[in-house]
Design an enzyme around this catalytic site. Structure first.
Site, PDB file in Angstrom:
ATOM      1  N   LYS A  30       0.964  -1.041   0.040  1.00 40.15           N
ATOM      2  CA  LYS A  30      -0.015   0.129  -0.003  1.00 40.15           C
ATOM      3  C   LYS A  30       0.888   1.323  -0.076  1.00 40.15           C
ATOM      4  O   LYS A  30       1.549   1.533   0.955  1.00 40.15           O
ATOM      5  CB  LYS A  30      -0.870   0.120   1.239  1.00 40.15           C
ATOM      6  N   GLY A  56      -4.436   0.986   4.674  1.00 39.01           N
ATOM      7  CA  GLY A  56      -3.331   0.660   5.711  1.00 39.01           C
ATOM      8  C   GLY A  56      -3.612   0.268   6.894  1.00 39.01           C
ATOM      9  O   GLY A  56      -3.001  -0.741   7.408  1.00 39.01           O
ATOM     10  N   GLU A  92      10.147   1.950  10.643  1.00 37.96           N
ATOM     11  CA  GLU A  92      11.237   2.925  10.196  1.00 37.96           C
ATOM     12  C   GLU A  92      10.415   4.213  10.227  1.00 37.96           C
ATOM     13  O   GLU A  92       9.677   4.522   9.174  1.00 37.96           O
ATOM     14  CB  GLU A  92      11.953   2.673   8.888  1.00 37.96           C
ATOM     15  N   CYS A 123      14.324  11.249   5.836  1.00 40.28           N
ATOM     16  CA  CYS A 123      14.083  10.968   7.329  1.00 40.28           C
ATOM     17  C   CYS A 123      15.533  10.762   7.899  1.00 40.28           C
ATOM     18  O   CYS A 123      15.760  11.252   9.318  1.00 40.28           O
ATOM     19  CB  CYS A 123      13.455   9.798   7.450  1.00 40.28           C
ATOM     20  N   GLU A 142      10.129  16.882  13.476  1.00 43.51           N
ATOM     21  CA  GLU A 142      10.576  16.606  12.066  1.00 43.51           C
ATOM     22  C   GLU A 142       9.895  17.813  11.068  1.00 43.51           C
ATOM     23  O   GLU A 142       8.527  17.635  11.221  1.00 43.51           O
ATOM     24  CB  GLU A 142      10.375  15.140  11.891  1.00 43.51           C
TER      25      GLU A 142
END
Length: 489
Positions: free
Chosen positions: A183, A221, A259, A293, A392
């Protein structure tokens, strides 16, 4: 035949290319805001059929035990992707906004080549280990340890490096004997859909072994995480979504690989070449508009050289213009969407509200009337407690923070909810290595070393996730361990 020749991608379910139950949705060029074409928009029924196909392919075929077939199929996928690499390059630049220069590496050619590592690993792997004979509890017993596939893997992937992440999951998962439902992010559906087209038409991968479900519906998902027919979820994306995946998977206690995000530190020691270090830091945060990332977005420098470090980083980043990713010299292309551009801008506004200032950049470039562009930006005047130093941002934004020596630099670097990556620059290599060893991060670059490689495991500490992708460790994420004890008469 050209890939996506009619400007429409399709789902891959049970070996067949199909339209989506919810119709289709547009995919957009982030550099021009123009519609490229359409992607099949799956609904819950499509996802249910994909999961069922993957379950059946795992349970009712010899895919999980036929290593020779798997190795051949993964190499076929690598080879057909390489045959179409120039078409894929143009599609990647258009849909991802990836600078052309990066498609020679991690945005395309690298992950295609890395499929060979997955195939080689499976071909040479020690699937069974003989532990010899012993007599536990006085009973003569022959013991062995066997490694076998987990089962059905639900792979959920983001938009920033779609080929790298899609293939870093598909390659080892398939080579290890699993079946997969992929997905991908709705921002880059074509990058996954082209895999389905090539798998269906140019490989011997059996029906149901790989299923690719593109959709704007994020709850699909969650279906992968919740469904008891799925044995493992492999997720790359934000930490917030990773928490939801882990929570959804908890009901069935399925294996979860995560991750997640990062806020990685670039530590400059007081004996380093400041100009070289700060220039590298500034350049790296501009690559692909900072949408990585593991990119080091906190520049941690000696306090007595703070102003100099800011000026050097700003000089580098100010000279890099956000522009057309199709041009060979472009380093910083667009961010993926208007939503992401607005998110980055909100952090830039927050930096000013927190008392920071811009040494360069700070908003949309005036010379780009269309496209989702943000100027490379250096934020100065803030400490590690500022939100822009802790959260982030996922844009071409570098926050410069002062440290008072090695111990303080380590403290600042580790003072983060994340632990994905880090960099250390120092004149004394041994001293730099000592600092690197103290950093709580999954990958560390010392004085310009490169950790990205098919044989090197990648992943993070703390809220950057659990498990490892790539390397033998990444291959083994997709395996279960079985101990077999047979009475020895």
């Amino acid at each position: 035949m050209a890939l996506l020749a009619d400007g429409m991608s399709r789902l891959l379910i049970d070996g067949k290319l199909a339209a989506g139950g919810a119709g289709a949705f547009a995919t957009v060029n982030p550099a021009t805001e123009e519609v490229l074409g359409e992607a099949a928009n799956a609904d819950a029924g499509d996802m249910d059929r994909a999961i069922e196909a993957a379950r059946r392919a795992f349970d009712d075929t010899d895919w999980s035990t036929n290593t020779e077939l798997r190795v051949r199929c993964v190499r076929q996928l690598r080879d057909v992707l390489q045959e179409h690499v120039e078409e894929l390059r143009e599609l990647t630049i258009a849909e991802v906004g990836a600078p052309r220069m990066l498609t020679a590496g991690a945005q395309l050619e690298g992950p295609i080549s890395d499929l060979g590592f997955a195939a080689d690993t499976a071909e040479n792997y020690e699937w069974a280990q003989d532990l010899g004979q012993a007599a536990p509890l006085g009973i003569p017993t022959r013991r062995s340890v066997v490694r076998e596939a987990v089962g059905v893997v639900g792979a959920i992937t983001p938009w920033n490096f779609p080929h790298q992440i899609n293939l870093a999951k598909l390659g080892p998962a398939l080579a290890a004997g699993n079946t997969v439902v992929l997905k991908p992010a709705p921002d880059t559906p074509w990058m996954a859909a082209v895999l389905g087209e090539l798998i269906a038409e140019h490989t011997d991968i059996p029906a149901g072994v790989v299923n690719i479900v593109t959709s704007t519906d994020h709850t699909l998902g969650a279906m992968l995480a919740k469904d008891p027919r799925v044995d493992m979820v492999s997720f790359t994306g934000s930490t917030a979504t990773g928490r939801s995946v882990m929570a959804d998977a908890a009901a069935t206690i399925k294996k979860v690989f995560l991750e997640l995000g990062g806020k990685s530190a670039f530590v400059v020691l007081d004996d380093a070449d400041l100009a070289a270090a700060c220039s590298v830091a500034g350049f790296s945060v501009c690559l692909h508009a900072g949408q990585g990332c593991a990119i080091t977005t906190r520049l941690v420098v000696p306090r007595d050289r703070y102003d100099e470090a800011v000026a050097i980083a700003a000089g580098t980043m100010g000279s890099i213009k956000a522009g057309d990713p199709s041009k060979p010299g472009t380093v910083c292309g667009p961010v993926i969407s208007a939503r992401q551009r607005d998110r980055v801008q909100s952090y830039l506004d927050l930096a000013l509200a927190e008392g920071g200032s811009f040494a360069c950049g700070g908003g949309r470039p005036a010379d780009q009337p269309a496209g989702f562009f943000i100027e490379p930006t250096v934020i100065a005047g803030l400490t590690n407690e500022a939100r822009v130093a802790r959260e982030e941002i996922f844009g071409p934004v570098l926050t410069v923070i002062a440290h008072d020596g090695d111990d303080d630099a380590v403290r600042i670097a580790n003072d983060s909810p994340y632990g994905l990556s880090a960099t250390v620059y120092g004149g004394d290599a041994q001293r730099a290595a000592v600092v690197a060893a103290r950093l709580r991060a999954g990958t560390v670059n010392v004085n310009g070393g490169v950790w990205y490689s098919a044989d090197v495991p990648f992943g993070g500490y703390k809220q950057s996730g659990n498990g490892r992708e790539m390397g033998v460790a990444g291959f083994e994420e997709y395996l279960e361990i079985k101990a077999i004890a047979t009475a020895a008469n």
